[in-house]
Write a protein that holds these residues in place. Structure first.
Motif, PDB file in Angstrom:
ATOM      1  N   GLU A   1      24.657   8.813  16.302  1.00 45.47           N
ATOM      2  CA  GLU A   1      23.458   9.472  15.800  1.00 45.47           C
ATOM      3  C   GLU A   1      23.641  10.981  15.701  1.00 45.47           C
ATOM      4  O   GLU A   1      24.425  11.593  16.425  1.00 45.47           O
ATOM      5  N   ASN A   2      22.868  11.562  14.779  1.00 43.05           N
ATOM      6  CA  ASN A   2      22.784  13.031  14.647  1.00 43.05           C
ATOM      7  C   ASN A   2      24.159  13.691  14.579  1.00 43.05           C
ATOM      8  O   ASN A   2      24.492  14.544  15.392  1.00 43.05           O
ATOM      9  N   PHE A   3      24.962  13.308  13.597  1.00 41.35           N
ATOM     10  CA  PHE A   3      26.298  13.892  13.507  1.00 41.35           C
ATOM     11  C   PHE A   3      26.556  14.476  12.126  1.00 41.35           C
ATOM     12  O   PHE A   3      25.949  14.083  11.129  1.00 41.35           O
ATOM     13  N   ASP A   4      27.457  15.453  12.114  1.00 43.72           N
ATOM     14  CA  ASP A   4      27.948  16.063  10.880  1.00 43.72           C
ATOM     15  C   ASP A   4      29.453  15.833  10.816  1.00 43.72           C
ATOM     16  O   ASP A   4      30.113  15.674  11.845  1.00 43.72           O
ATOM     17  N   LEU A   5      29.987  15.853   9.614  1.00 44.55           N
ATOM     18  CA  LEU A   5      31.428  15.693   9.417  1.00 44.55           C
ATOM     19  C   LEU A   5      31.866  16.617   8.301  1.00 44.55           C
ATOM     20  O   LEU A   5      31.229  16.673   7.241  1.00 44.55           O
ATOM     21  N   ALA A   6      32.937  17.367   8.544  1.00 42.40           N
ATOM     22  CA  ALA A   6      33.459  18.282   7.526  1.00 42.40           C
ATOM     23  C   ALA A   6      34.968  18.159   7.469  1.00 42.40           C
ATOM     24  O   ALA A   6      35.610  17.718   8.432  1.00 42.40           O
ATOM     25  N   TYR A   7      35.531  18.534   6.333  1.00 37.27           N
ATOM     26  CA  TYR A   7      36.985  18.624   6.206  1.00 37.27           C
ATOM     27  C   TYR A   7      37.293  20.026   5.695  1.00 37.27           C
ATOM     28  O   TYR A   7      37.006  20.369   4.552  1.00 37.27           O
ATOM     29  N   GLY A   8      37.881  20.842   6.590  1.00 36.73           N
ATOM     30  CA  GLY A   8      38.049  22.243   6.238  1.00 36.73           C
ATOM     31  C   GLY A   8      36.672  22.884   6.100  1.00 36.73           C
ATOM     32  O   GLY A   8      35.818  22.779   6.972  1.00 36.73           O
ATOM     33  N   SER A   9      36.428  23.534   4.975  1.00 37.46           N
ATOM     34  CA  SER A   9      35.133  24.173   4.729  1.00 37.46           C
ATOM     35  C   SER A   9      34.178  23.265   3.969  1.00 37.46           C
ATOM     36  O   SER A   9      33.031  23.631   3.723  1.00 37.46           O
ATOM     37  N   LYS A  10      34.631  22.054   3.598  1.00 32.81           N
ATOM     38  CA  LYS A  10      33.806  21.145   2.809  1.00 32.81           C
ATOM     39  C   LYS A  10      33.000  20.227   3.729  1.00 32.81           C
ATOM     40  O   LYS A  10      33.566  19.461   4.508  1.00 32.81           O
ATOM     41  N   VAL A  11      31.680  20.303   3.644  1.00 27.74           N
ATOM     42  CA  VAL A  11      30.810  19.424   4.430  1.00 27.74           C
ATOM     43  C   VAL A  11      30.750  18.067   3.745  1.00 27.74           C
ATOM     44  O   VAL A  11      30.390  17.954   2.577  1.00 27.74           O
ATOM     45  N   LEU A  12      31.114  17.018   4.485  1.00 28.54           N
ATOM     46  CA  LEU A  12      31.129  15.659   3.932  1.00 28.54           C
ATOM     47  C   LEU A  12      29.867  14.886   4.286  1.00 28.54           C
ATOM     48  O   LEU A  12      29.319  14.159   3.457  1.00 28.54           O
ATOM     49  N   LEU A  13      29.416  15.015   5.531  1.00 35.29           N
ATOM     50  CA  LEU A  13      28.213  14.326   5.989  1.00 35.29           C
ATOM     51  C   LEU A  13      27.374  15.301   6.801  1.00 35.29           C
ATOM     52  O   LEU A  13      27.916  16.133   7.538  1.00 35.29           O
TER      53      LEU A  13
END
Length: 717
Positions: A190-202
């Motif tokens: 729950e309540n998570f973010d995901l990024a790759y480098g500077s690109k926010v994916l979720l």
């Protein structure tokens, strides 16, 4: 005022308010207010930055009191004087000036609207989360981004060092449950973010998986599906420690281990029990056993019986056979297999262990049609949870009980298989569009009334009332609909003749064992041929013979002089220069054109905008395939020979490829395991095997039906 002056005044002010404050925390607060003094616009921003630290440092839960202190800090860093304490009589504050009740009510309304706009979800139960104002968050993110850009300005390895990052708020109740020894195997991330480098994916996502369900994970190429699987497998996102997770991603390391033993060793519980049993039995045989040894042996025998350890070799052989390993191959050493077969071994090891959560990333890529059908049947009775990324629509229809859809940095869950998901999603979008249009119509009606009567003295009050209603309405956002994927294959001139012909051809690599013997084949520009067969039956070899890359060892190969072949290899990445951008690659490979011509050609295959300017190495598997399609069609071929073109393509792009090949007015010979693509284009089916190539009456469906009947016979036995 100098920075040193600000630092000294803030430090003195905090010492005065909190005489016993920890020096490290004090220095932290002073440093934050000093370095970001110009960025703070009001005391609320200071509270957002250091309020939590002040609460912790002073063990003071009075939010109003801490906010008053932040207001004092604001006065100091802006060059003002320390705020004077308000007078109190009988414990009540005496105001310095009268309060205008109307203004206060208006501010309360604005505050309420502001509180309704949050970035991170508030949890009602047992959480310390604070709501975050979206505008403030955007400003903070912009400032942070500027700092990072300055910090990394001279970093030459920035692109190569970029990697996935996660951010998650873990609820206290989840931690307590694990500490108390909870054994729940449902998974809630729950309540998570995901990024790759500077690109926010979720962003601000929840992922809930009920034990025993099979989740298909879909979304466009480059959206972050594989990155999320890796974050879960590495436990960068919270999963209870007692939940076992296995990610089938890397091929088995080649060594002296036999294929069957490699699968058996994957079951570590059985392997360790057998190893301990062997050691204890040796002590018994040597006469060195004790009562403890005997008791432990009895315990081990009971556990081995519970897990049916004696049946494990038969299960391993069954799994390997289903994935295409012949009895002879099962006795081979792992180092003797190619990369594709080692990936199959990795899948076999996973299927033999049954973890609580099985993560599969494109499991059908290395499988032939027969192995895919076997895997579909096997997974339908899988007892634990599956989370699978696949671009094979038919596979998802057969296996999935739920679909998780990644779009717009969000995750949506739908009940049912892929076909049901498409129906439900389309209906949901239609409902959202109707709701949007209704809201827009209502807004337009209010706005029209305001525009018409706001200057009329008799109706100004009503117009003002309508305007207030309009201002309080939530932001109206149009429905986000993903654009349709379109691939544009080149037009070509018709040639009414046989383009390829093989007369009684034979072929062998070593001059001894023939792969093909005295086989006749031909194809013209109307050809829509699907080549199928088990792995190792010679499909790719046949394509290379048709291309002329391999010379026949018997018979004759005829090629029409007007034939221009476009060849897509399943190893297409080898033809790309990964360090270059797509634009640079085409300029070097086909010099002499304008940039706009290269970009226009790449755009026909979805490599547009920023994608064309990124290093090819940074593109997803599907995006690399699109570059390969653009490369294949540069010289405007009139005949396509395609070897597994759907690997790494998302479902929408597979469908777009099928439509493009349907419109193409040249010939097509295709090797593929993707049932969706075969059904869309194949008008003729060639089956490789037993040293020949046969045309199948009834096409792919007849072949599939034969395999299904074979599986039924085996299962009946």
């Amino acid at each position: 005022m100098s920075d040193d002056g600000v630092e000294a005044r803030v430090q003195g002010f905090l010492h005065k308010k909190f005489p016993g404050i920890d020096e490290d925390l004090l220095n932290y607060v002073v440093d934050v207010t000093k370095t970001s003094a110009e960025d703070f616009e009001d005391a609320e921003e200071i509270y957002d930055a250091v309020g939590g630290v002040l609460h912790e440092a002073t063990e003071n839960d009075d939010e109003d009191e801490i906010k008053e202190i932040c207001n004092g800090i604001m006065n100091l860093i802006k060059g003002g004087e320390e705020e004077k304490p308000q007078q109190q009589v009988n414990g009540k504050r005496i105001l310095d000036a009268p309060i205008h009740i109307g203004d206060r009510a208006k501010k309360d309304d604005e505050h309420q609207v502001e509180q309704n706009s949050i970035w991170m979800k508030q949890n009602v139960e047992d959480t310390t989360l604070k709501t975050v104002d979206l505008k403030k968050l955007e400003r903070a993110e912009a400032k942070q981004k500027q700092k990072l850009e300055r910090r990394d300005k001279d970093d030459k390895d920035d692109e190569s060092s970029a990697g996935p990052t996660t951010n998650q708020v873990i609820q206290k109740k989840d931690m307590k449950q694990e500490l108390l020894g909870g054994k729940v195997v449902d998974i809630r991330i729950e309540n998570f973010d995901l990024a790759y480098g500077s690109k926010v994916l979720l962003q601000n996502c929840n992922l809930v998986m009920a034990f025993g369900r099979r989740y298909g994970f879909v979304g466009r190429n480059g959206m972050g599906k594989t990155t999320l699987l890796r974050a879960i497998s590495k436990r960068e996102l919270y999963i209870p420690s007692h939940v076992t997770v296995l990610h089938v991603e890397q091929e088995v390391v080649g060594d002296e281990t036999l294929a069957t033993d490699s699968v058996l060793e994957a079951d570590t519980v059985r392997f360790n029990l057998l190893k301990e049993e062997e050691e204890l039995s040796a002590l018994v045989n040597e006469g060195k056993s004790t009562d403890t040894t005997t008791a432990r042996l009895s315990e081990i025998y009971a556990k081995l019986a519970d897990i049916e350890a004696d049946k494990a070799p038969a299960r391993a052989a069954m799994i390997l056979d289903g994935l295409g390993f012949t009895p002879e191959m099962q006795k081979m050493k792992t180092k003797e297999f190619s990369g594709g077969w080692r990936m199959r071994l990795a899948l076999a090891r996973a299927l033999s262990t049954k973890p609580d959560l099985l993560l599969l990333d494109e499991p059908t890529n290395m499988l032939d049609v027969k192995a895919i059908l076997w895997l579909e049947n096997y997974l339908q009775t899988w007892p634990t949870t599956i989370f699978v990324v696949s671009h094979d629509r038919m596979f998802l229809d057969a296996v999935s009980t739920d679909i998780i859809f990644l779009h717009s940095k969000m995750l949506d869950c739908y009940k049912g298989n892929y076909t049901q998901f498409v129906i439900t999603k389309d209906e949901k979008l239609k409902n959202q569009q109707r709701e949007y249009e209704a809201q827009k119509q209502y807004r337009d009606h209010l706005q029209a009334y305001v525009d018409r009567w706001r200057v009329n003295a008799n109706r100004a009050a009503q117009a003002q009332s309508k305007l207030k209603i309009l201002e309080k309405l939530p932001d109206l956002k149009p429905v986000e609909i993903e654009p349709e994927v379109v691939l544009r294959l080149p037009e070509t001139d018709r040639v009414n003749a046989t383009m390829l012909r093989l007369d009684e051809f034979s072929f062998s690599y070593d001059g001894k064992k023939n792969i093909f013997e005295k086989t006749d084949l031909n194809a013209n520009m109307d050809a829509r041929i699907a080549v199928i067969g088990e792995n190792g039956s010679g499909k790719t070899t046949l394509l290379k013979i048709l291309l002329g890359e391999l010379e026949v060892t018997g018979g004759v190969r005829h090629v029409h002089r007007a034939m221009r072949v476009g060849y897509f290899s399943q190893h297409h990445v080898d033809a790309l220069s990964l360090k270059q951008t797509s634009l640079e690659f085409f300029k070097k490979r086909f010099p002499g054109k304008l940039d706009v011509e290269y970009r226009s050609h790449l755009g026909k295959y979805g490599v547009t905008g920023d994608l064309a300017m990124r290093p090819i190495s940074s593109l997803s598997g599907g995006q690399k395939s699109r570059v390969a399609f653009a490369l294949m069609t540069w010289h405007e071929p009139n005949f396509f020979i395609l070897d597994e073109p759907t690997n790494h393509l998302d479902i929408e792009t597979v469908e777009a490829l099928g439509k493009a090949l349907q419109k193409f007015n040249g010939g097509v010979i295709l090797v593929s395991h993707n049932e969706q693509l075969i059904q869309m284009i194949a008008q003729e089916t060639w089956l490789c095997g037993e040293k020949t190539v046969k045309r199948i009456d009834g096409g792919f469906q007849a072949y599939k039906k034969t395999l299904e009947e074979e599986f039924k016979r085996i299962n009946a036995i």
